[in-house]
Design an enzyme around this catalytic site. Sequence first.
Site, PDB file in Angstrom:
ATOM      1  N   CYS A  16     -23.802  39.155  16.175  1.00 34.72           N
ATOM      2  CA  CYS A  16     -22.874  39.517  16.653  1.00 34.72           C
ATOM      3  C   CYS A  16     -23.204  40.995  17.106  1.00 34.72           C
ATOM      4  CB  CYS A  16     -21.600  40.133  15.941  1.00 34.72           C
ATOM      5  SG  CYS A  16     -21.764  40.997  14.161  1.00 34.72           S
ATOM      6  N   CYS A  46     -22.275  38.513   7.140  1.00 32.18           N
ATOM      7  CA  CYS A  46     -21.814  39.746   7.898  1.00 32.18           C
ATOM      8  C   CYS A  46     -20.394  39.703   8.033  1.00 32.18           C
ATOM      9  CB  CYS A  46     -22.182  39.494   9.476  1.00 32.18           C
ATOM     10  SG  CYS A  46     -21.622  40.909  10.536  1.00 32.18           S
ATOM     11  N   CYS A  48     -18.863  38.475  11.573  1.00 33.59           N
ATOM     12  CA  CYS A  48     -18.803  37.212  12.266  1.00 33.59           C
ATOM     13  C   CYS A  48     -19.061  36.369  11.253  1.00 33.59           C
ATOM     14  CB  CYS A  48     -19.824  37.130  13.422  1.00 33.59           C
ATOM     15  SG  CYS A  48     -21.634  37.450  12.892  1.00 33.59           S
ATOM     16  N   CYS A  81     -31.840  48.651   3.478  1.00 31.20           N
ATOM     17  CA  CYS A  81     -30.671  49.580   3.082  1.00 31.20           C
ATOM     18  C   CYS A  81     -29.703  49.210   3.734  1.00 31.20           C
ATOM     19  CB  CYS A  81     -31.456  50.958   2.922  1.00 31.20           C
ATOM     20  SG  CYS A  81     -30.187  51.875   2.349  1.00 31.20           S
ATOM     21  N   CYS A  88     -26.875  42.592  12.960  1.00 34.85           N
ATOM     22  CA  CYS A  88     -26.649  41.141  12.647  1.00 34.85           C
ATOM     23  C   CYS A  88     -27.271  40.690  14.036  1.00 34.85           C
ATOM     24  CB  CYS A  88     -25.095  40.929  12.574  1.00 34.85           C
ATOM     25  SG  CYS A  88     -24.827  39.247  12.549  1.00 34.85           S
TER      26      CYS A  88
END
Length: 158
Positions: free
Chosen positions: A124, A73, A76, A144, A121
């Site tokens: 976060c 991510c 984070c 996607c 995510c």
Amino acid sequence: MRRRQFLLGLAASGLALKAAGAVAAESFPFTLSDEDWRRRLSSDQYAVLRQEATERPFSSPLNAIKTSGLFHCAGCDNTLYSSATKFDSGTGWPSFWAPVPGAIANRTDYLLVYPRTEVHCANCGGHLGHVFDDGPPPTGKRHCINGVALQFKPGPVT
């Protein structure tokens, strides 16, 4: 009222509800203030991760990544996807048939009137993209994902 006007009205009302906070707030282990997110992320990353925008197709250099490694991510640094599950979907966005276990959270979004599975995510809450049922075996899923929401770290995958 014409069909197009009706559909645009429905989409606009969904955006208004979301902007007004009518969508239930979720909590995540990693949180920052909006001001801190803006400092931490580029404007494109902020638009995708925090405002659920979508990057232009075929704009991410991560589409071409064929090296072994992990996708994290961009907000984070949570590990999200392995290169072992990446495939070329031809859609213009990095695509994966499965996430790292426990790395993502899903919810349904109706911004295009019909329901879609939105991917966030799990650490976060950053918006990553959507998951569809037209992927390859073994899962049949296509995650996607906006490339700007990811950081690639080359290396071995387990």
